[in-house]
Design an enzyme around this catalytic site. Structure first.
Site, PDB file in Angstrom:
ATOM      1  CG  ASP A 125      10.857   4.377   0.469  1.00 42.62           C
ATOM      2  OD1 ASP A 125      10.150   4.650  -0.516  1.00 42.62           O
ATOM      3  OD2 ASP A 125      11.235   5.229   1.302  1.00 42.62           O
ATOM      4  CG  ASP A 310       7.694   6.485  -2.966  1.00 39.26           C
ATOM      5  OD1 ASP A 310       8.231   5.458  -2.520  1.00 39.26           O
ATOM      6  OD2 ASP A 310       7.511   7.510  -2.275  1.00 39.26           O
TER       7      ASP A 310
END
Ligand SMILES: *[C@@H]1O[C@H](CO)[C@@H](O)[C@H](O)[C@H]1NC(C)=O
Ligand SMILES: *[C@@H]1O[C@H](CO)[C@@H](O)[C@H](O)[C@H]1NC(C)=O
Ligand SMILES: *[C@@H]1O[C@H](CO)[C@@H](O)[C@H](O)[C@H]1NC(C)=O
Ligand SMILES: *[C@@H]1O[C@H](CO)[C@@H](O)[C@H](O)[C@H]1NC(C)=O
Ligand SMILES: *[C@@H]1O[C@H](CO)[C@@H](O)[C@H](O)[C@H]1NC(C)=O
Ligand SMILES: *[C@@H]1O[C@H](CO)[C@@H](O)[C@H](O)[C@H]1NC(C)=O
Ligand SMILES: *[C@@H]1O[C@H](CO)[C@@H](O)[C@H](O)[C@H]1NC(C)=O
Length: 426
Positions: A125, A310
């Site tokens: 992440d 992201d």
């Protein structure tokens, strides 16, 4: 401001992975692990749940924008799959390469991580900076998860007096004590990586049996470990790598790769658009001042002119006006409150979307990668309806370039600068 040069990075794709969803290419076989697809039927709406997850992560509360349409019948199961590591996969090699496997129709990408000798499938992440893993200290029964067991690791060390508490928006969180262990990601090794061994995690993480934790690859300034924030895996490993980079080559519905320490020239064509990253908010954030729909005129993206890259968010969330403009060019698209986003008949060919990366390059995402998932049927016409991979950021001061964007490119997360590189994938 400098005019954009027409460096069109990526328009034409063959995307063999769509027709070969299971197989890693022969060349990377040794670095990949096999997936077993299992029908589960979670009853979750796929696209909308991806959007809810993104909103939750960033604490976005969407405003009601439009009326619900009575003639919309949501489907209840779609794209449900689970990933499992096979027994016969080889140990990672020394190049720092690890597979990134799409699960649930690109809802997320998961990779194997070896913690103290235990292999756990986790989510990388770049939109957060805490590393935490489902572990045997969690009181709940974690059906379908692989749990890290600290007492089975001879290299595990508790960090006495330290704790972490990461919350994504309002409702999802993980919290508990902290320890260190040897972490090996595809051959890139950190001897004393600090990570959370939560005693509590929110229900959404328990339900997501595809992943057993997060490896935060954002910047260490938003790491939540107390009393002193700790460095991320990427920050720890960077000095010992050939180049201080992590690259992402995500493949829609397939097996892609994250690599550490190398920019593999066989994985991209043409130049690399290299943009300066502002890490002050902890994210891989950079200016994206303009956009273009289907090769049309370049328009200003609005006052919120930065975006973050992201890997942990499925969709691309952009300023509302930009999203409105995009779907104004999608025939029969409608905004539906009950699913929180724009939908359209599945047989619609979506336009390409170009977004400026800095002031000199335009990265173009082909329309077929913006078609995210089937979401329901039109009860009047019986047509299948699909959910778009571009949706609104609901007025937030942040645009999020999630996997919808990332899987269209070869992306370099570069600690030098820091900076972000974007190139057309091979
Ligand atoms: C369903 O089809 C009708 C007739 O074409 C249309 O007016 C309506 O907007 C469609 N509904 C949705 C949710 O797409
Ligand atoms: C891990 O430890 C538990 C007890 O804490 C034990 O039951 C289990 O067999 C161990 N697993 C391995 C792979 O050593
Ligand atoms: C984590 O933080 C939230 C609020 O941010 C708080 O409600 C919760 O009690 C904390 N959990 C732990 C274990 O400290
Ligand atoms: C982005 O917006 C800021 C203010 O909101 C402005 O100062 C800056 O010049 C803009 N950057 C670009 C590249 O347009
Ligand atoms: C969009 O995606 C859906 C679901 O994956 C698929 O059935 C449909 O054919 C796609 N539409 C186009 C135009 O490719
Ligand atoms: C999509 O399917 C509908 C109903 O089957 C049909 O009326 C329409 O012309 C098709 N649209 C495209 C772009 O093929
Ligand atoms: C991108 O730019 C930075 C300096 O701003 C430089 O250090 C780095 O080497 C560049 N990366 C690539 C992949 O060219």
């Amino acid at each position: 401001m400098q005019l954009l040069q027409s460096l069109i990075l990526a328009v034409f794709f063959s995307y063999g992975v769509l027709s070969l969803p299971h197989g890693p290419s022969g060349q990377h076989k040794a670095r990949s692990f096999k997936v077993a697809r299992v029908r589960r039927g979670t009853g979750e709406l796929h696209g909308p749940s991806a959007l809810r997850k993104a909103y939750r992560k960033y604490g976005i509360v969407p405003a009601k924008l439009n009326i619900d349409l009575a003639d919309f019948e949501p489907i209840t199961t779609e794209h449900t799959a689970a990933v499992a590591a096979s027994d016969d996969d080889s140990e990672p090699d020394q190049t720092g390469a690890v597979s990134a496997t799409s699960v649930e129709g690109d809802a997320e990408f998961v990779s194997p991580v070896i913690i103290g000798g235990q292999k756990i499938v986790m989510t990388f992440d770049t939109g957060s900076s805490d590393f935490w893993v489902m572990d045997t200290r969690i009181q709940e029964t974690l059906t379908g998860h692989t749990e890290y067991n600290p007492s089975n690791s001879t290299t595990f060390k508790e960090m006495a007096g330290y704790s972490f508490n990461v919350s994504y928006g309002d409702s999802s969180y993980a919290a508990g004590p902290v320890g260190t262990d040897v972490v090996n990601i595809g051959g890139a090794i950190v001897q004393n990586q600090a990570f959370g061994i939560p005693t509590e995690v929110s229900g959404s993480f328990v339900e997501d049996t595809n992943s057993n934790g997060l490896v935060g690859m954002g910047f260490s300034n938003i790491n939540t470990i107390q009393p002193k924030a700790q460095d991320t895996f990427f920050a720890n490993v960077a000095p010992s790598l050939d180049l201080p980079v992590m690259t992402a080559a995500l493949k829609s519905d397939g097996v892609g790769e994250f690599e550490f320490g190398t920019i593999d020239q066989s994985k991209y064509s043409g130049g690399i658009a290299n943009v300066s990253v502002d890490s002050s908010n902890g994210y891989w954030e950079f200016v994206t001042p303009q956009y273009s729909v289907n090769g049309g005129e370049l328009k200003s993206i609005g006052t919120v002119n930065t975006s973050i890259a992201d890997t942990g968010t499925s969709l691309m969330l952009l300023n509302e006006d930009v999203v409105k403009d995009y779907y104004s060019q999608v025939p029969k698209s409608v905004y539906v409150d009950s699913v929180g986003g724009y939908i359209y008949p599945c047989n619609t060919t979506l336009p390409n979307f170009g977004i400026a990366i800095g002031t000199e390059s335009l990265a173009t995402i082909p329309g077929n990668l913006i078609n995210f998932s089937k979401v329901g049927t039109n009860t009047t016409t019986g047509e299948s309806l699909c959910y778009g991979g571009i949706q609104s950021n609901a007025g937030e001061s942040l645009q999020i370039l999630g996997d919808t964007f990332l899987k269209a490119f070869y992306v370099i997360f570069d600690m030098r600068g820091p900076s972000l590189g974007v190139a057309a994938p091979n």
